[in-house]
Design an enzyme around this catalytic site. Structure first.
Site, PDB file in Angstrom:
ATOM      1  N   LYS A  75     -88.144   0.234 -24.629  1.00 34.94           N
ATOM      2  CA  LYS A  75     -87.848   0.997 -26.061  1.00 34.94           C
ATOM      3  C   LYS A  75     -87.649   1.098 -27.648  1.00 34.94           C
ATOM      4  O   LYS A  75     -88.180   1.788 -27.795  1.00 34.94           O
ATOM      5  CB  LYS A  75     -85.825   0.152 -26.400  1.00 34.94           C
ATOM      6  CG  LYS A  75     -85.102   0.242 -24.633  1.00 34.94           C
ATOM      7  CD  LYS A  75     -83.553   0.243 -24.604  1.00 34.94           C
ATOM      8  CE  LYS A  75     -82.935   0.017 -23.626  1.00 34.94           C
ATOM      9  NZ  LYS A  75     -81.517  -0.601 -24.030  1.00 34.94           N
ATOM     10  N   ASP A 114     -76.590   2.421 -26.969  1.00 37.12           N
ATOM     11  CA  ASP A 114     -76.613   1.088 -26.015  1.00 37.12           C
ATOM     12  C   ASP A 114     -75.079   0.160 -27.146  1.00 37.12           C
ATOM     13  O   ASP A 114     -74.041   0.075 -26.361  1.00 37.12           O
ATOM     14  CB  ASP A 114     -77.392  -0.161 -26.340  1.00 37.12           C
ATOM     15  CG  ASP A 114     -78.505   0.188 -25.643  1.00 37.12           C
ATOM     16  OD1 ASP A 114     -78.370   0.636 -24.772  1.00 37.12           O
ATOM     17  OD2 ASP A 114     -79.811   0.065 -25.371  1.00 37.12           O
ATOM     18  N   GLY A 140     -81.405 -11.754 -28.870  1.00 38.11           N
ATOM     19  CA  GLY A 140     -82.410 -10.864 -27.928  1.00 38.11           C
ATOM     20  C   GLY A 140     -82.047  -9.254 -27.767  1.00 38.11           C
ATOM     21  O   GLY A 140     -81.169  -8.586 -28.997  1.00 38.11           O
ATOM     22  N   ALA A 142     -80.664  -6.750 -26.291  1.00 41.30           N
ATOM     23  CA  ALA A 142     -79.126  -6.617 -26.457  1.00 41.30           C
ATOM     24  C   ALA A 142     -78.143  -6.394 -26.762  1.00 41.30           C
ATOM     25  O   ALA A 142     -77.206  -5.701 -28.137  1.00 41.30           O
ATOM     26  CB  ALA A 142     -78.328  -6.742 -24.956  1.00 41.30           C
ATOM     27  N   TYR A 229     -73.453  -7.889 -16.004  1.00 41.10           N
ATOM     28  CA  TYR A 229     -72.396  -7.048 -14.820  1.00 41.10           C
ATOM     29  C   TYR A 229     -73.107  -7.218 -13.795  1.00 41.10           C
ATOM     30  O   TYR A 229     -72.614  -6.474 -12.826  1.00 41.10           O
ATOM     31  CB  TYR A 229     -72.664  -5.788 -15.519  1.00 41.10           C
ATOM     32  CG  TYR A 229     -73.403  -5.116 -15.186  1.00 41.10           C
ATOM     33  CD1 TYR A 229     -74.267  -4.523 -16.329  1.00 41.10           C
ATOM     34  CD2 TYR A 229     -74.354  -4.342 -14.455  1.00 41.10           C
ATOM     35  CE1 TYR A 229     -74.757  -3.696 -16.169  1.00 41.10           C
ATOM     36  CE2 TYR A 229     -74.772  -4.018 -13.976  1.00 41.10           C
ATOM     37  CZ  TYR A 229     -76.036  -3.559 -15.196  1.00 41.10           C
ATOM     38  OH  TYR A 229     -77.242  -2.619 -14.858  1.00 41.10           O
TER      39      TYR A 229
HETATM   40  P1  ATR Z   1     -82.500  -9.088 -23.779  1.00 42.04           P
HETATM   41  O1  ATR Z   1     -83.018  -8.056 -24.240  1.00 42.04           O
HETATM   42  O2  ATR Z   1     -81.700  -8.826 -22.487  1.00 42.04           O
HETATM   43  O3  ATR Z   1     -80.981  -9.334 -24.621  1.00 42.04           O
HETATM   44  P2  ATR Z   1     -84.118 -12.078 -24.141  1.00 42.04           P
HETATM   45  O4  ATR Z   1     -84.218 -10.602 -25.036  1.00 42.04           O
HETATM   46  O5  ATR Z   1     -84.714 -12.531 -23.365  1.00 42.04           O
HETATM   47  O6  ATR Z   1     -82.775 -10.713 -23.676  1.00 42.04           O
HETATM   48  O7  ATR Z   1     -82.662 -12.868 -24.882  1.00 42.04           O
HETATM   49  C1  ATR Z   1     -82.156 -13.264 -23.732  1.00 42.04           C
HETATM   50  C2  ATR Z   1     -81.517 -14.681 -24.531  1.00 42.04           C
HETATM   51  O8  ATR Z   1     -81.079 -15.210 -23.989  1.00 42.04           O
HETATM   52  C3  ATR Z   1     -81.974 -14.812 -25.691  1.00 42.04           C
HETATM   53  O9  ATR Z   1     -80.509 -15.164 -27.445  1.00 42.04           O
HETATM   54  C4  ATR Z   1     -82.034 -16.430 -25.932  1.00 42.04           C
HETATM   55  O10 ATR Z   1     -81.874 -17.328 -26.596  1.00 42.04           O
HETATM   56  P3  ATR Z   1     -83.645 -17.870 -26.714  1.00 42.04           P
HETATM   57  O11 ATR Z   1     -83.359 -16.730 -28.450  1.00 42.04           O
HETATM   58  O12 ATR Z   1     -82.848 -18.841 -27.814  1.00 42.04           O
HETATM   59  O13 ATR Z   1     -84.447 -17.327 -25.998  1.00 42.04           O
HETATM   60  C5  ATR Z   1     -80.605 -16.601 -24.345  1.00 42.04           C
HETATM   61  N1  ATR Z   1     -81.151 -17.909 -23.607  1.00 42.04           N
HETATM   62  C6  ATR Z   1     -81.836 -17.800 -22.171  1.00 42.04           C
HETATM   63  N2  ATR Z   1     -81.890 -18.287 -21.718  1.00 42.04           N
HETATM   64  C7  ATR Z   1     -80.853 -19.747 -22.274  1.00 42.04           C
HETATM   65  C8  ATR Z   1     -80.855 -20.936 -22.053  1.00 42.04           C
HETATM   66  N3  ATR Z   1     -80.838 -21.897 -21.517  1.00 42.04           N
HETATM   67  N4  ATR Z   1     -79.824 -21.607 -23.527  1.00 42.04           N
HETATM   68  C9  ATR Z   1     -79.288 -20.797 -24.142  1.00 42.04           C
HETATM   69  N5  ATR Z   1     -79.738 -19.135 -24.375  1.00 42.04           N
HETATM   70  C10 ATR Z   1     -80.567 -18.919 -23.615  1.00 42.04           C
END
Ligand code: ATR
Length: 292
Positions: A75, A114, A140, A142, A229
């Site tokens: 993206k 989105d 992240g 999303a 989902y």
């Molecule tokens: P996407 O692009 O689908 O949004 P991503 O960029 O991998 O996915 O983002 C994942 C999100 O889940 C992030 O906000 C991540 O927190 P960090 O920025 O601190 O990494 C959060 N996340 C993933 N595992 C986590 C966990 N065990 N506890 C808290 N937050 C978590």
């Protein structure tokens, strides 16, 4: 990138570009809608490696496509490639998920649906929603679309909670949001008096740890929206429902983000009945996978 012409005759072929792309539900959605509207078109998957993205975008029209969706991990790169032919939502999110041709000039265009998909599903699920304050978990890709939609469409105040506070802070500045940033240990304070909680983290997704948050600080009329989902009913939604809170699942966001692209490519509006028909098929597919 130089600007290719998009063909305006023949069957309308559109694809979703991703790597990997096998999991994508977009073909089910668009092919269902094509069939329901009796349109001469086809929507397919195109597996494209990151190093092949630029050429793929350049030659999309030569490959017979008049538009495309762009999914993970392309993206942001698609946004770079399509500048300056992107609109305001894509510009704000610095990411493109939908490519189409301008109806009059045939020029290729990039947008991002989105955020509007997220917001439309909320409004469809909770008619008359007038919440003022939202808590968003996660920072992240999303989360960017969600925070942007809450601020621009909903005019809501956003409290952004993330494990990595620095990432949340840079996200806010990247998308020019007004959100206030909270650490993961401050989630209870963030939930106090909020009208809406949205999970955008990967927690609760199939194969990931569940999301464990104490929802008791939320007011009784708050809405809990999980954009995950798979599974459709996440542990967070089960917990919210048990507490008597209204819930919104993540599948509708996927369906409603698809609708503006369909209209741009095929010139037909998507109705709530169209969305429901595609939803039924995807739900059946998800529940078969859960049982197997
Ligand atoms: P996407 O692009 O689908 O949004 P991503 O960029 O991998 O996915 O983002 C994942 C999100 O889940 C992030 O906000 C991540 O927190 P960090 O920025 O601190 O990494 C959060 N996340 C993933 N595992 C986590 C966990 N065990 N506890 C808290 N937050 C978590």
């Amino acid at each position: 990138m130089s600007e290719p012409d998009v063909p305006n005759t023949g069957p309308r072929k559109v694809c979703v570009i991703g790597w990997p792309v096998e999991h994508s539900r977009s073909p089910t959605i668009h092919n269902t809608w094509l069939e329901r509207h009796g349109l001469d078109g086809a929507y397919t998957k195109l597996a494209v490696k990151p190093e092949e993205l630029l050429d793929t975008l350049r030659y999309l029209p030569n490959l017979g496509f008049r538009g495309a969706n762009v999914t993970v991990p392309h993206k942001e790169a698609a946004f770079e490639a399509l500048q300056p032919y992107v609109d305001a939502p894509a510009e704000r999110l610095q990411a493109v998920n939908t490519i189409y041709s301008h109806p009059d000039t045939g020029e290729i265009r990039g947008t991002n649906t989105d955020g509007i998909g997220f917001w439309t599903h909320l409004i469809q699920s909770v008619p008359g929603f007038t919440g003022k304050t939202a808590v968003v978990l996660g920072a992240g890709g999303a989360a960017r679309a969600v925070v942007d939609a809450l601020e621009t469409e909903g005019r809501m105040k956003v409290r952004l909670v993330n494990r990595t506070v620095a990432r949340a802070a840079s996200m806010v500045s990247d998308i020019d949001a007004k959100a206030t940033v909270y650490g993961w240990d401050q989630v209870s304070a963030a939930l106090e008096g909020a009208d809406l909680l949205v999970n955008t983290t990967t927690l609760g997704m199939e194969g990931q740890a569940p999301l464990t948050v104490d929802l008791s600080p939320l007011p009784d009329d708050a809405v809990v929206y999980d954009i995950v989902y798979v599974p459709l009913e996440t542990p967070l939604l089960t917990q919210a429902r048990a507490q008597g809170l209204k819930t919104v699942d993540g599948l509708g966001m996927l369906l409603w983000q698809a609708a503006p692209g369909f209209t741009k490519w095929f010139g037909v509006d998507v109705s709530a009945a169209d969305v429901a028909a595609a939803r039924t098929l995807i739900e059946a597919d998800l529940s078969t996978k859960e049982k197997s």
